[in-house]
Scaffold this motif. Structure first.
Motif, PDB file in Angstrom:
ATOM      1  N   UNK A 108     106.885  34.754  39.931  1.00 56.29           N
ATOM      2  CA  UNK A 108     106.881  34.820  41.389  1.00 56.29           C
ATOM      3  C   UNK A 108     107.505  36.152  41.799  1.00 56.29           C
ATOM      4  N   UNK A 109     108.461  36.150  42.732  1.00 54.90           N
ATOM      5  CA  UNK A 109     108.952  37.426  43.249  1.00 54.90           C
ATOM      6  C   UNK A 109     109.768  38.213  42.233  1.00 54.90           C
TER       7      UNK A 109
ATOM      8  N   UNK B  38     110.708  30.873  54.789  1.00 48.85           N
ATOM      9  CA  UNK B  38     110.345  30.718  53.384  1.00 48.85           C
ATOM     10  C   UNK B  38     109.269  31.709  53.030  1.00 48.85           C
ATOM     11  N   UNK B  39     109.227  31.997  51.733  1.00 48.15           N
ATOM     12  CA  UNK B  39     108.322  33.081  51.335  1.00 48.15           C
ATOM     13  C   UNK B  39     106.885  32.589  51.268  1.00 48.15           C
TER      14      UNK B  39
ATOM     15  N   UNK C 112     115.949  37.390  56.495  1.00 42.84           N
ATOM     16  CA  UNK C 112     114.916  38.406  56.691  1.00 42.84           C
ATOM     17  C   UNK C 112     113.685  37.893  57.407  1.00 42.84           C
ATOM     18  N   UNK C 113     113.660  36.605  57.666  1.00 44.86           N
ATOM     19  CA  UNK C 113     112.562  36.082  58.479  1.00 44.86           C
ATOM     20  C   UNK C 113     112.936  36.376  59.924  1.00 44.86           C
ATOM     21  N   UNK C 114     111.929  36.333  60.813  1.00 43.51           N
ATOM     22  CA  UNK C 114     112.296  36.677  62.187  1.00 43.51           C
ATOM     23  C   UNK C 114     112.859  35.483  62.951  1.00 43.51           C
TER      24      UNK C 114
ATOM     25  N   UNK D 276     106.625  40.692  52.984  1.00 43.82           N
ATOM     26  CA  UNK D 276     107.474  41.680  52.331  1.00 43.82           C
ATOM     27  C   UNK D 276     106.743  42.256  51.133  1.00 43.82           C
TER      28      UNK D 276
ATOM     29  N   UNK E  67     105.485  39.089  49.207  1.00 43.88           N
ATOM     30  CA  UNK E  67     106.255  37.884  49.516  1.00 43.88           C
ATOM     31  C   UNK E  67     105.935  37.389  50.915  1.00 43.88           C
ATOM     32  N   UNK E  68     105.644  36.099  51.039  1.00 49.43           N
ATOM     33  CA  UNK E  68     105.317  35.510  52.337  1.00 49.43           C
ATOM     34  C   UNK E  68     103.857  35.108  52.438  1.00 49.43           C
TER      35      UNK E  68
ATOM     36  N   UNK F 146     106.069  37.544  58.806  1.00 50.87           N
ATOM     37  CA  UNK F 146     106.355  38.765  58.049  1.00 50.87           C
ATOM     38  C   UNK F 146     105.839  38.676  56.608  1.00 50.87           C
TER      39      UNK F 146
END
Lengths: 471, 620
Positions: free
Chosen positions: B47-48, A470-471, A184-186, B297, B311-312, B295
Motif C-alpha cells: 500500500x502506501x 481515510x486514504x 491532512x484531509x480537509x 496525495x 493515496x486517497x 484530496x
C-alpha cells in the motif's frame, strides 16, 4: 470500576425510621465530609477527628444549613470497609437523607455501586466470605439486571435531554477526533470559540438538570411543611382533612424527644407528601420564659427557615389578636420566606365573625395566598389541595419534563458537568486541544454510564459517519 | 512427508508483523524460522510507501522502544518526514516518514538474514500439525514437515487472498504474489473462527505523466526540525523528495457514479467487510455526495523508480474506468497507470478467540498478528508481531507471558481492544482509542517501554545504555529547572506579544505557562547539558500537563488493583449464577485474564464485576 474513589450510600433501610445513616467510605471520606458537615463547636474539625469519635453539628446543601447531624468517625483500617469511613446520621423519614446524599455527591463522593461496600470490606479483609456472599445474594436480587436496569431508569424525557447533550458533545468530539487523526484531509479546524461555546452551552444544560434536582425532589421526597397557629385553631382537624383518613398518616413518630414533631401525610390526590412539623414552640411566642422554652422557640423558628411550605392556621370565629399578627409577620420575616411560600388558612368559616372578616387585611399581606376553609367539612379538601399545588408549583410542573431522578443520575450528570468545566478551563488556560479532547471524552463517558453506550466507539462511529476521511 | 527441521518458533509470513515476530523470537534466543511465499517480498509495502501517521507513529516509536526493527528501518530508508498535528497538543503529535519502498524491503530482508538463530524459508505453509489442542509443527506445500513448539500466524492479505478489479477477479496476493489458498481450510478444521475482510489500494502511476505544476507541493518538515523514529538513530536526516496534492472534482465523481455497477463492491461480488477508515473512492463519493472534492496525495515510491502512489484513490473499478476517472483530475490529464488499483479479500480470525498475549484460545501455542488478527496497517501489524513473537519465544522457553496493559502503550490498548471487544471491520489505531493519551505520547515511548523490553529480553545493551544516559540527563535537567529562579523581566524581551504572566519563579514553574517555551528559558539560563530539542519538548510537556498527567495516573492506579487480580483460565462462569446470563456468556467466550479486562467486556456490569470479584477471592 474505580476502587480509590470515595463512595456513599444510605446505610439504614430507606423510608421510615427515626434515624437515617449515610456511610461514606474511601480515601477522601474525611475531606468530603468536611465540605458538607459543620460541627456545632467551631473549634472541632472533621479532618482532625480521631477514629471511634463523634461530632454533633449540621450539614449544608447548596450553602443552606440543613438538618442536625451526628458524625461518627472511623479511621482505616478500623472500619466496616477497612478504609476511612464517616457515618453521618440525620433525622429519618424525611427528605433529609436524600438532601445529605445530594450534598455529598456534589462534594465529590460517588454513589456506591451495588455491593461496593461489601466488596471493599472483603478486599480489605474486614469481612469473611460467608458474610459477603450473604450480603451479595441480597444485593444481586436488585442488581441482576445491571446495565439494562440503568437504561430503563432513564425516563423518556430525561433520556431525550441527555441524548441531546450527548449528541452535541459527540459531534464536537468526533470533529476533534477527525481533525486530529486525519490532519491532512480537509477536515476544517474547530474554531476555539465554537468549541468553547459548545462546551459552555452543554455545561449549562447539565447545570440546569443538576440545579433542578432539588426542585424535582418535592414530588419524589415530599416537602417539609411547618404548621403554625395558636392552640385550638383547628390544626389537628386540618391534618385529618389533608390526609383524608386518619390512618393515612404515614410516619407517626411517637416518643420522639424533639419538640418539633414530624408527621408525614399524603395531601389528598396531589401526590405531594407533606413532612409536617408541628411547632409546639410557636405558641409560646411573646411569653418569654425560661431557657428550655427559649430553646424550643429557637428550634421552631429554625424549622420555619428550613421548611419548603408554611401553613398558618387562624380561627375565623375569633377576633384577630396581636399574637396572630406577630405570627403572620414572622412568616414573612425569615430569610427563606422569599422563596418559600406561606399559606394563611382562615379556618372555621362556618363560625366566621364579622370582626374577623373586617380585620382580615391585617393578616393577608404577609402571605402568598389566603384560603377560607372549614376544616371539618371533607368537601373543602380539594380547595386545600389546589391551593397547595399552586403554591408549590407542582400543579404546573410538567411531569414529562426532563429531570434527574436518582442520586446515581445526579452523580453522572455532575461528573459530566465537572469534566466540561475542566475542558472550558483548559481552553481558557491555553492548553492544547488534546487536553480539551480528553475532558470532552470524560464527560461523554460519564453520560454513557446513564445510557449504557460505549463512549469511545460512539465517537469513532460518528467520525466515519460525518467525515470523509481515510486514504 | 519429509521432516526438514525443528524449531522453537515458526513464523508464517514475512510482512511487517512476521518480521518483528521472527526478529523478536530469535533475539530472545528461541530457535526460529520464518516462512514466506517469496523472499522478494519480505517487508513489502503493497500500500502506501510511508511509515507512521497519527497514532501509527506512536506505535512505531513503541516498537522501537521495545527493541523492534520498524523505526530503524524507516530511518534508514528515509525520503521525507512530517511531524503531524504540530500545534494540536503534544499528545497527538505523530511522526510520518515517506520511505523508499524497495530499499525498505532490502533493509528488512538483510536485517532478518543477519539475525542470529533465525532461518528464512521460502515456502507456503499449508497446514498446522495439531495434537491434543496444541500445535507441534507445520507442513509446507512441498510436503516438508517442520516440528515446533509455537507458531505465529502473520499471513496478511495472502491468506485466501482474492483480488478484484471491476468484473475481473482471481486468487492472489498483493503485487503479483500468489495467495496462500490451503491454510484456511486447515485452520477451520482446527476450530479457528475464520472470517473474511476486505481492503484496497490505489494505482501506481508513472511520474512523467503527471503535470506537477498544477499540483500543490508538499515538502517535508524543515531540516533542522526533522526527528528520527528510532531512539537509536542519532544522525541527522535529510529530506530527499517532495509529495504533492491533487483534488478530485465533480467530473471525477460523475465518472465513478455512472460506473458504480462495475464496482465489485457495489455489484455485491465482494463479501468481505471493508475498513471504515480506509474507504475506496467509490465509498467516499457515494457516502459524501455533497463533498465537491477529495484530496489525492501523490507520493514517490522510491529514489530508484518513477512509480508514484496515489493515496486517497483506492478503488476496485475496472481499469478503463480508473483511467477515465484519473484523467478528469487537474494535473492527471495524461496519467499513465503502471499498476491498477484493486480490492482484495482475505481470511482472518475473530480476535476475541485470542488472549491478550496474542495466543489463540483455540489451539495452544498458536499466536496471531496483523491482518490475521483483524487489524489494518503496517504499524499495527508490526507492533502485534513483536508482542506475538516475544510471547511465542517465551512460551517455548517456559517463561512467563507479557501482557501490555492499556495504560502502558498504544500497543497494549490495541491488543486489549482486539481481544476484549472484538472488531467488525479492520481495526486502525487512532489517538482517540486511548483514554490515557496525555501520558502515552510518542515522545516518551522509551520511558514507558524500554524497561519492559529490557526485562523481557528484547532490548540489547547498546539501547539500554543510551536509554539510561537519556534518563540521567533528563533528571539532571529537571533538577536544574526546579532550582533555578528567573525574574520575569528577563523573559519579557523574548516573549514578543505572548502573555507570560507577572511573577517570576523557578524555570520549571515558568515553563508551565502557555507563553513560555524552553528556548526562552534557555536563552536566559543556558541549555541543559546534552538536552536535545526533543528532550526539551518532552520536559516542557510534562511540566505543562502535570495536572492532567497526574489525574491519568490516579485513574491508572485505581485500575491497577483490578489489573492485578488474575482470573484462572478455566474459571467456571457457568456456575456463577449471581451473574447475568449475558455476562456469563460473554465472559465464557472472552475468558479475560484479569478482573480489569473482565470489566471492559461489553455486557458486563459493575454488579457482575462485584460478584466475580468475590467469587475469585473465594477461589484464591
Amino acid at each position: 470500576m474505580q476502587t480509590h474513589t470515595t463512595i456513599c450510600a444510605l446505610a439504614t433501610p430507606p423510608g421510615t425510621g427515626g434515624i437515617a445513616t449515610i456511610r461514606l467510605s474511601g480515601p477522601d471520606a474525611y475531606a468530603v465530609a468536611g465540605r458538607v458537615f459543620y460541627p456545632q463547636n467551631p473549634e472541632k474539625s472533621v479532618a482532625e477527628a480521631k477514629g471511634y469519635t463523634a461530632l454533633f453539628g449540621h450539614y449544608r446543601l447548596r450553602g443552606a444549613e440543613m438538618d442536625e447531624t451526628v458524625a461518627l468517625f472511623f479511621r482505616a483500617p478500623h472500619s466496616y470497609t477497612g478504609e476511612d469511613v464517616v457515618e453521618l446520621s440525620v433525622h429519618g423519614g424525611s427528605a433529609m437523607a436524600s438532601g445529605l446524599l445530594e450534598a455529598l455527591i456534589a462534594a465529590g463522593a460517588a454513589p456506591a455501586a451495588p455491593g461496593e461496600f461489601t466488596r471493599r470490606a472483603l478486599e480489605n479483609g474486614r469481612m469473611d466470605l460467608t458474610q459477603a456472599e450473604a450480603v451479595m445474594e441480597v444485593i444481586s436480587a436488585g442488581g441482576r439486571q445491571g446495565a439494562a436496569l440503568a437504561k430503563a431508569a432513564l425516563d423518556g424525557a430525561l433520556a431525550k435531554k441527555i441524548g441531546a447533550i450527548e449528541t452535541a458533545l459527540r459531534e464536537v468530539a468526533a470533529h476533534l477526533t477527525a481533525w486530529v487523526d486525519y490532519p491532512e484531509e480537509d477536515v476544517p479546524a474547530l474554531a476555539p470559540n465554537t468549541l468553547a461555546a459548545t462546551l459552555a452551552e452543554q455545561k449549562a444544560q447539565l447545570d440546569g438538570l443538576i440545579n433542578s434536582y432539588g426542585g424535582g425532589a418535592v414530588l419524589r421526597h415530599g416537602v417539609d411543611c411547618v404548621l403554625l397557629g395558636r392552640p385550638n385553631v383547628g390544626k389537628s382537624t386540618l391534618l385529618n382533612l389533608m390526609a383524608g383518613f386518619e390512618r393515612a398518616i404515614v410516619t407517626p413518630q411517637a416518643g420522639t424527644t424533639r419538640d418539633v414533631v414530624e408527621q408525614a401525610v399524603m395531601l389528598g390526590d396531589t401526590g405531594i407528601r407533606l413532612n409536617l412539623f408541628d411547632t409546639a414552640g410557636v405558641r409560646e411566642i411573646g411569653r418569654g420564659g425560661d431557657e428550655i422554652e427559649a430553646e424550643g422557640i429557637r428550634r421552631s423558628w429554625k424549622k420555619l427557615e428550613e421548611a419548603g411550605l408554611v401553613l398558618a392556621v387562624f380561627d375565623a370565629g375569633q377576633p384577630i389578636l396581636d399574637e396572630d399578627i406577630a405570627l403572620a409577620k414572622r412568616c414573612r420575616e425569615s430569610a427563606a420566606a422569599r422563596t418559600r411560600p406561606a399559606l394563611a388558612i382562615f379556618n372555621k368559616q362556618d363560625l366566621a365573625t364579622e370582626v374577623f372578616n373586617r380585620d382580615v387585611q391585617k393578616l393577608a399581606p404577609y402571605f402568598d395566598a389566603v384560603l377560607p376553609l372549614c376544616a371539618k367539612d371533607p368537601a373543602s379538601q380539594p380547595a386545600l389541595c389546589r391551593a397547595v399545588e399552586t403554591l408549590l408549583g407542582t400543579a404546573t410542573v410538567d411531569p414529562t419534563a426532563a429531570a434527574l431522578c436518582s442520586e446515581r443520575q445526579l452523580a453522572a450528570a455532575t461528573a459530566a458537568r465537572d469534566a466540561l468545566a475542566e475542558g472550558v478551563n483548559a481552553l481558557a488556560d491555553g492548553f492544547g486541544l488534546d487536553a480539551v479532547g480528553v475532558c470532552l471524552e470524560d464527560a461523554l463517558a460519564a453520560l454513557a454510564t446513564l445510557t449504557g453506550e460505549n463512549a469511545t466507539e460512539a465517537v469513532i462511529d460518528a467520525v466515519f459517519a460525518r467525515f470523509c476521511v481515510g486514504k | 512427508m519429509d521432516k526438514l527441521g525443528s524449531y522453537d518458533v515458526i513464523v508464517i509470513g514475512a510482512g511487517h508483523a512476521g518480521i518483528e515476530a521472527a526478529h523478536a523470537a530469535a533475539t530472545l534466543g528461541a530457535r526460529t524460522a520464518v516462512f514466506t511465499l517469496t523472499l522478494d517480498f519480505i517487508g513489502n509495502m503493497p500500500c502506501n510507501p510511508s511509515i507512521g501517521g497519527t497514532a501509527k507513529g506512536h506505535l512505531v516509536r513503541e516498537i522501537d522502544a521495545m527493541g523492534g526493527l520498524m523505526g530503524i528501518a524507516a530511518d534508514a530508508t528515509f525520503l521525507q518526514s512530517k511531524m503531524l498535528n504540530r500545534g494540536k497538543g503534544p499528545a497527538v503529535h505523530s511522526l510520518r516518514v515517506q520511505t523508499d519502498r524497495k530499499r525498505y524491503h532490502m533493509y528488512m530482508k538483510q536485517a532478518l538474514e543477519r539475525t542470529p538463530g533465525l532461518d528464512i524459508h521460502q515456502a507456503e505453509v499449508v497446514a498446522l500439525d495439531v495434537v491434543d489442542g496444541t500445535v507441534c509443527g507445520v507442513i509446507t506445500g512441498l510436503n516438508g514437515y517442520y516440528a515446533c513448539k509455537c507458531v505465529v500466524i502473520a499471513t496478511g492479505t495472502a491468506l485466501g487472498g482474492r483480488i478484484h478489479v471491476g468484473e475481473a477477479h482471481y486468487d492472489g496476493g498483493p503485487d503479483g504474489q500468489h495467495a496462500a489458498t490451503k491454510l484456511t481450510e486447515n485452520l477451520l478444521e482446527n476450530g479457528f473462527p475464520i472470517r473474511r475482510f476486505k481492503t484496497g489500494t490505489p494505482a501506481r502511476v508513472h511520474r512523467r505523466s503527471i503535470d506537477f505544476t498544477k499540483l500543490e507541493r508538499q515538502p517535508g518538515d524543515p531540516e533542522d526540525t526533522l526527528q528520527p523514529f528510532s531512539f537509536m538513530t542519532r544522525t541527522a536526516l535529510h529530506n530527499k523528495v517532495d509529495c504533492y496534492i491533487a483534488y478530485t472534482n465533480p467530473a471525477t465523481h460523475k465518472v465513478i457514479l455512472e460506473n458504480l455497477d462495475r464496482s465489485p463492491l457495489y455489484a455485491g461480488i465482494i463479501q468481505g467487510v471493508g475498513p471504515r477508515y480506509c474507504p475506496s473512492i467509490e465509498d467516499k463519493v457515494v457516502r459524501f455526495q455533497t463533498k465537491e472534492r477529495h484530496p489525492v496525495f501523490v507520493e514517490p515510491c522510491g529514489e530508484d523508480t518513477e512509480e508514484m502512489y496515489l493515496q486517497g484513490l483506492s478503488s476496485s473499478l475496472p481499469e478503463v474506468v480508473q483511467n477515465a476517472m484519473y484523467h478528469t483530475i487537474v494535473g492527471f490529464e495524461k496519467l499513465e497507470i503502471m499498476r491498477p488499483a484493486y480490492a482484495i479479500e482475505y481470511d482472518c480470525v475473530d480476535p476475541t478467540s485470542m488472549e491478550a498475549t496474542l495466543e489463540s484460545k483455540v489451539v495452544r501455542g498458536v499466536y496471531g498478528a496483523g491482518q490475521f488478527n483483524g487489524t489494518s496497517g503496517y504499524e499495527e501489524a508490526a507492533a502485534q508481531g513483536l508482542l506475538a513473537g516475544l510471547n511465542a519465544a517465551r512460551k517455548a522457553q517456559g517463561k512467563t507471558q507479557l501482557v501490555l496493559q492499556r495504560h502502558t502503550s498504544y500497543l497494549g490498548t490495541l491488543v486489549d481492544d482486539l481481544v476484549t471487544k472484538g472488531v467488525l471491520d479492520p481495526y486502525r489505531m487512532m489517538t482517540s482509542r486511548s483514554e490515557y493519551r496525555l501520558s502515552l505520547r510518542q515522545d516518551n515511548a522509551d520511558e514507558r517501554l524500554t524497561p519492559i523490553g529490557r526485562e523481557y529480553g528484547l532490548v540489547q545493551d547498546d539501547r539500554w545504555a543510551a536509554f539510561c544516559r537519556d534518563a540521567e540527563l533528563k533528571q539532571a535537567e529537571l533538577a536544574r529547572l526546579n532550582s533555578t529562579k528567573i525574574k520575569i523581566a528577563a523573559l519579557r524581551p523574548l516573549a514578543g506579544d505572548a502573555e507570560i504572566g507577572e511573577a517570576g519563579g523557578t524555570a520549571a514553574e515558568l515553563l508551565r505557562r502557555p507563553g513560555i517555551t524552553y528556548e526562552m528559558i534557555a536563552a536566559v539560563i543556558g541549555r541543559g547539558e546534552g538536552v536535545t530539542s526533543t528532550m526539551a519538548l518532552r520536559i516542557a510537556t510534562e511540566l505543562r500537563y502535570a495536572g492532567y498527567i497526574a489525574r491519568e495516573q490516579r485513574i491508572i492506579k485505581d485500575m491497577q488493583r483490578h489489573e492485578n487480580v488474575a482470573i484462572p483460565p478455566d474459571f467456571a462462569y457457568a456456575h456463577l449464577e449471581t451473574l447475568t446470563l449475558e455476562a456469563r456468556e460473554k465472559l465464557e467466550k472472552i475468558r479475560p485474564l484479569t478482573l480489569a479486562q473482565a470489566g471492559r467486556v461489553p455486557g458486563v456490569s459493575p454488579s457482575d464485576l462485584a460478584q466475580l470479584s468475590i467469587a475469585l477471592l473465594k477461589k484464591g
